[in-house]
Design a protein around this motif. Structure first.
Motif, PDB file in Angstrom:
ATOM      1  N   PRO A   1      84.294   0.514   1.504  1.00  0.00           N
ATOM      2  CA  PRO A   1      84.729  -0.884   0.934  1.00  0.00           C
ATOM      3  C   PRO A   1      83.872  -0.654  -0.417  1.00  0.00           C
ATOM      4  CG  PRO A   1      83.294  -0.897   2.785  1.00  0.00           C
ATOM      5  CD  PRO A   1      83.727   0.409   2.831  1.00  0.00           C
ATOM      6  N   ALA A   2      84.383  -1.040  -1.503  1.00  0.00           N
ATOM      7  CA  ALA A   2      83.709  -1.054  -2.904  1.00  0.00           C
ATOM      8  C   ALA A   2      82.604  -2.280  -2.993  1.00  0.00           C
ATOM      9  CB  ALA A   2      84.892  -1.251  -4.140  1.00  0.00           C
ATOM     10  N   SER A   3      83.290  -3.418  -2.433  1.00  0.00           N
ATOM     11  CA  SER A   3      82.241  -4.794  -2.545  1.00  0.00           C
ATOM     12  C   SER A   3      81.706  -5.223  -1.498  1.00  0.00           C
ATOM     13  CB  SER A   3      83.390  -5.735  -3.177  1.00  0.00           C
ATOM     14  OG  SER A   3      84.451  -6.152  -2.381  1.00  0.00           O
ATOM     15  N   GLU A   4      81.623  -4.370  -0.258  1.00  0.00           N
ATOM     16  CA  GLU A   4      81.103  -4.775   0.952  1.00  0.00           C
ATOM     17  C   GLU A   4      79.527  -3.877   1.300  1.00  0.00           C
ATOM     18  OE1 GLU A   4      82.610  -5.312   5.759  1.00  0.00           O
ATOM     19  OE2 GLU A   4      83.864  -4.335   4.289  1.00  0.00           O
ATOM     20  N   THR A   5      78.818  -4.699   1.138  1.00  0.00           N
ATOM     21  CA  THR A   5      77.262  -3.800   1.798  1.00  0.00           C
ATOM     22  C   THR A   5      77.435  -3.783   3.144  1.00  0.00           C
ATOM     23  OG1 THR A   5      76.362  -5.332  -0.141  1.00  0.00           O
ATOM     24  CG2 THR A   5      74.992  -4.512   1.790  1.00  0.00           C
ATOM     25  N   LEU A   6      76.830  -2.664   3.770  1.00  0.00           N
ATOM     26  CA  LEU A   6      76.954  -2.132   4.879  1.00  0.00           C
ATOM     27  C   LEU A   6      75.562  -2.183   5.588  1.00  0.00           C
ATOM     28  CD1 LEU A   6      79.972   0.812   5.044  1.00  0.00           C
ATOM     29  CD2 LEU A   6      80.182  -1.658   5.491  1.00  0.00           C
ATOM     30  N   ALA A   7      74.615  -1.746   4.925  1.00  0.00           N
ATOM     31  CA  ALA A   7      73.414  -1.824   5.550  1.00  0.00           C
ATOM     32  C   ALA A   7      72.884  -2.990   6.201  1.00  0.00           C
ATOM     33  CB  ALA A   7      72.376  -1.517   4.301  1.00  0.00           C
ATOM     34  N   GLY A   8      72.386  -2.858   7.308  1.00  0.00           N
ATOM     35  CA  GLY A   8      72.137  -3.752   8.400  1.00  0.00           C
ATOM     36  C   GLY A   8      73.302  -4.395   9.030  1.00  0.00           C
ATOM     37  N   LYS A   9      74.560  -4.089   8.830  1.00  0.00           N
ATOM     38  CA  LYS A   9      75.655  -4.576   9.418  1.00  0.00           C
ATOM     39  C   LYS A   9      76.075  -3.489  10.420  1.00  0.00           C
ATOM     40  CE  LYS A   9      75.916  -7.784   6.210  1.00  0.00           C
ATOM     41  NZ  LYS A   9      76.892  -7.659   5.181  1.00  0.00           N
ATOM     42  N   ILE A  10      77.077  -4.143  11.306  1.00  0.00           N
ATOM     43  CA  ILE A  10      77.701  -3.479  12.427  1.00  0.00           C
ATOM     44  C   ILE A  10      79.183  -2.981  12.023  1.00  0.00           C
ATOM     45  CG2 ILE A  10      78.536  -3.361  14.763  1.00  0.00           C
ATOM     46  CD1 ILE A  10      75.539  -3.774  14.681  1.00  0.00           C
ATOM     47  N   ILE A  11      79.260  -1.537  12.307  1.00  0.00           N
ATOM     48  CA  ILE A  11      80.554  -1.164  11.963  1.00  0.00           C
ATOM     49  C   ILE A  11      80.998  -0.406  13.314  1.00  0.00           C
ATOM     50  CG2 ILE A  11      80.396  -0.328   9.613  1.00  0.00           C
ATOM     51  CD1 ILE A  11      79.860   2.710  10.672  1.00  0.00           C
ATOM     52  N   THR A  12      82.466  -0.473  13.673  1.00  0.00           N
ATOM     53  CA  THR A  12      82.971  -0.248  15.025  1.00  0.00           C
ATOM     54  C   THR A  12      83.852   0.935  14.987  1.00  0.00           C
ATOM     55  OG1 THR A  12      84.632  -1.611  14.689  1.00  0.00           O
ATOM     56  CG2 THR A  12      82.767  -2.517  15.827  1.00  0.00           C
ATOM     57  N   TYR A  13      83.723   1.854  16.033  1.00  0.00           N
ATOM     58  CA  TYR A  13      84.591   2.878  16.164  1.00  0.00           C
ATOM     59  C   TYR A  13      86.025   2.428  16.387  1.00  0.00           C
ATOM     60  CZ  TYR A  13      86.375   7.446  18.253  1.00  0.00           C
ATOM     61  OH  TYR A  13      87.048   8.473  18.648  1.00  0.00           O
ATOM     62  N   ASP A  14      86.973   3.210  15.612  1.00  0.00           N
ATOM     63  CA  ASP A  14      88.282   2.996  15.819  1.00  0.00           C
ATOM     64  C   ASP A  14      89.120   4.254  16.113  1.00  0.00           C
ATOM     65  OD1 ASP A  14      90.145   0.744  15.695  1.00  0.00           O
ATOM     66  OD2 ASP A  14      90.871   1.764  13.689  1.00  0.00           O
ATOM     67  N   GLY A  15      88.541   5.249  16.468  1.00  0.00           N
ATOM     68  CA  GLY A  15      89.356   6.517  16.841  1.00  0.00           C
ATOM     69  C   GLY A  15      89.254   7.544  16.251  1.00  0.00           C
ATOM     70  N   ALA A  16      89.485   8.853  16.533  1.00  0.00           N
ATOM     71  CA  ALA A  16      89.689  10.106  15.748  1.00  0.00           C
ATOM     72  C   ALA A  16      90.886  10.600  15.516  1.00  0.00           C
ATOM     73  CB  ALA A  16      88.558  11.002  16.859  1.00  0.00           C
ATOM     74  N   ALA A  17      90.690  11.366  14.363  1.00  0.00           N
ATOM     75  CA  ALA A  17      92.194  12.040  13.839  1.00  0.00           C
ATOM     76  C   ALA A  17      91.807  13.397  13.699  1.00  0.00           C
ATOM     77  CB  ALA A  17      92.568  11.069  12.634  1.00  0.00           C
ATOM     78  N   GLU A  18      92.632  14.294  14.167  1.00  0.00           N
ATOM     79  CA  GLU A  18      92.619  15.914  13.451  1.00  0.00           C
ATOM     80  C   GLU A  18      93.308  15.918  12.312  1.00  0.00           C
ATOM     81  OE1 GLU A  18      91.147  19.248  16.199  1.00  0.00           O
ATOM     82  OE2 GLU A  18      93.355  19.533  15.999  1.00  0.00           O
ATOM     83  N   ALA A  19      93.062  16.847  11.225  1.00  0.00           N
ATOM     84  CA  ALA A  19      93.711  16.984  10.181  1.00  0.00           C
ATOM     85  C   ALA A  19      93.429  18.423   9.873  1.00  0.00           C
ATOM     86  CB  ALA A  19      93.179  16.187   9.047  1.00  0.00           C
ATOM     87  N   THR A  20      94.290  18.941   8.631  1.00  0.00           N
ATOM     88  CA  THR A  20      93.972  20.294   8.298  1.00  0.00           C
ATOM     89  C   THR A  20      93.235  20.070   6.876  1.00  0.00           C
ATOM     90  OG1 THR A  20      95.765  21.119   9.317  1.00  0.00           O
ATOM     91  CG2 THR A  20      95.088  22.315   7.483  1.00  0.00           C
ATOM     92  N   SER A  21      92.201  20.875   6.491  1.00  0.00           N
ATOM     93  CA  SER A  21      91.601  20.749   5.533  1.00  0.00           C
ATOM     94  C   SER A  21      92.280  21.484   4.157  1.00  0.00           C
ATOM     95  CB  SER A  21      90.219  21.278   5.184  1.00  0.00           C
ATOM     96  OG  SER A  21      90.262  22.690   5.560  1.00  0.00           O
ATOM     97  N   ILE A  22      91.876  21.429   3.026  1.00  0.00           N
ATOM     98  CA  ILE A  22      92.633  22.169   1.914  1.00  0.00           C
ATOM     99  C   ILE A  22      92.514  23.597   2.100  1.00  0.00           C
ATOM    100  CG2 ILE A  22      92.115  20.209   0.223  1.00  0.00           C
ATOM    101  CD1 ILE A  22      90.017  21.556  -0.905  1.00  0.00           C
ATOM    102  N   THR A  23      91.620  24.072   2.973  1.00  0.00           N
ATOM    103  CA  THR A  23      91.420  25.618   3.041  1.00  0.00           C
ATOM    104  C   THR A  23      92.101  25.940   4.328  1.00  0.00           C
ATOM    105  OG1 THR A  23      89.348  25.289   4.471  1.00  0.00           O
ATOM    106  CG2 THR A  23      89.270  25.591   1.917  1.00  0.00           C
ATOM    107  N   GLY A  24      92.808  25.025   4.858  1.00  0.00           N
ATOM    108  CA  GLY A  24      93.626  25.245   6.078  1.00  0.00           C
ATOM    109  C   GLY A  24      92.788  25.075   7.488  1.00  0.00           C
ATOM    110  N   GLY A  25      91.617  24.857   7.498  1.00  0.00           N
ATOM    111  CA  GLY A  25      90.913  25.086   8.702  1.00  0.00           C
ATOM    112  C   GLY A  25      91.068  23.401   9.300  1.00  0.00           C
TER     113      GLY A  25
END
Length: 305
Positions: free
Chosen positions: A80-104
């Motif tokens: 987030p461009a305008s949101e300060t995160l230091a000292g704040k709580i972020i929450t886990y929302d899941g994991a996604a597997e993808a293919t990188s530009i090198t194919g890995g």
């Protein structure tokens, strides 16, 4: 290729369980083992179970305390461009597997900011490899579950502190006392390097803070066993007078103190020069802060602080 989000159940099947008591135990190699018997104290293992949880144990909504706004660099264009995160709580929302530009195969760990912004931290490992790690940390964060476990073990406990490197309420370094009883008042998230922050009060009513890493002995210079003791250290040194023990508590030295007493008071020196005189053995201890001690036949004869 469109990312494939795997549900938590799929992650859980990659491991037989979240915690067996084995995964969080650091691996010991032959280089860590010496010939002599190694004595493991209760302090060495007291916080051994306090660690970052492995990925299969991460449920949606798992909370992470952000220690530095540099975490935005990890999230790249999703930060987030305008949101300060230091000292704040972020929450886990899941994991996604993808293919990188090198194919890995790579993995995106998805988080939500306090304002609800969806952020992705890309890890250059496939999801199956990440799920096999005994623990998983996210840079510039502290897992709230780790702090809660440390709080459960420490709050209200009576201990002896082994260092004078204390911090005050403004988080500035202050000169404290060592080998004195303290009571743990609170346990809160620390910083990027030392994730646990402990507030305590000593026997004189002075309150201070200290940071530690809850790993095994030797993993960092500031583990529980290097900072605290369950028993009174004074009992290990019955030959030291009460007057000299008070000097040791405060970090002072005096003429005729022994080398062991001075080492207890000031710590190990940076350099030691030894020379034999006509009728005595002289040692000069040099410290990085300019302190030097001069011993003759094992007793302190001159010093500068």
């Amino acid at each position: 290729m469109k990312p494939i989000c795997l549900p938590l159940l799929s992650l859980l099947t990659l491991l037989s369980s979240c915690f067996t008591g084995v995964e969080s135990t650091p691996k010991i190699t032959s280089g860590d083992v010496r010939k002599e018997n190694i004595v493991v104290t209760p302090e060495d293992t007291f916080l051994i179970s306090v660690a970052d949880a492995p990925l299969p144990c991460w449920e949606e909504g798992k909370r992470f305390v952000v220690t530095d706004d540099k975490i935005k660099l990890l999230f790249g264009h999703t930060a987030p461009a305008s949101e300060t995160l230091a000292g704040k709580i972020i929450t886990y929302d899941g994991a996604a597997e993808a293919t990188s530009i090198t194919g890995g195969k790579v993995t995106d760990l998805i988080f939500r900011s306090p304002a609800g912004t969806r952020m992705a931290y890309r890890v250059n490992q496939p999801l199956s490899e990440l799920a096999q790690k005994s623990s998983l940390s996210v840079p510039f964060t502290v897992q709230e579950s780790m702090v809660e476990e440390a709080r459960h073990l420490l709050e209200g406990k009576n201990l002896y502190i082994l260092t004078r490197s204390w911090r005050n309420d403004e988080d500035n370094s202050v000169h404290g006392r060592q080998f004195v009883p303290v009571t743990i008042d609170s346990v809160t998230p620390g910083n990027t390097v030392y994730p646990i922050k402990i507030a305590f009060t000593d026997s004189q009513g002075t309150s201070a803070r200290i940071f530690l890493y809850p790993g095994a002995k030797g993993s960092t210079p500031r583990t529980f066993s290097s900072l605290f003791s369950f028993s009174d250290p004074r009992k290990k040194y019955p030959g030291i007078t009460d007057e000299n023990w008070q000097r040791i508590i405060d970090g002072h030295v005096a003429l005729d103190m022994t080398r062991d007493e001075c080492r207890l008071s000031l710590g190990a020196p940076k350099d030691v020069d030894r020379a034999a005189g006509p009728s005595y053995l002289r040692e000069v201890w040099l410290y990085e802060n300019g302190i030097y001690l001069v011993f003759e036949d094992g007793l302190l004869r001159h010093f500068r602080k």
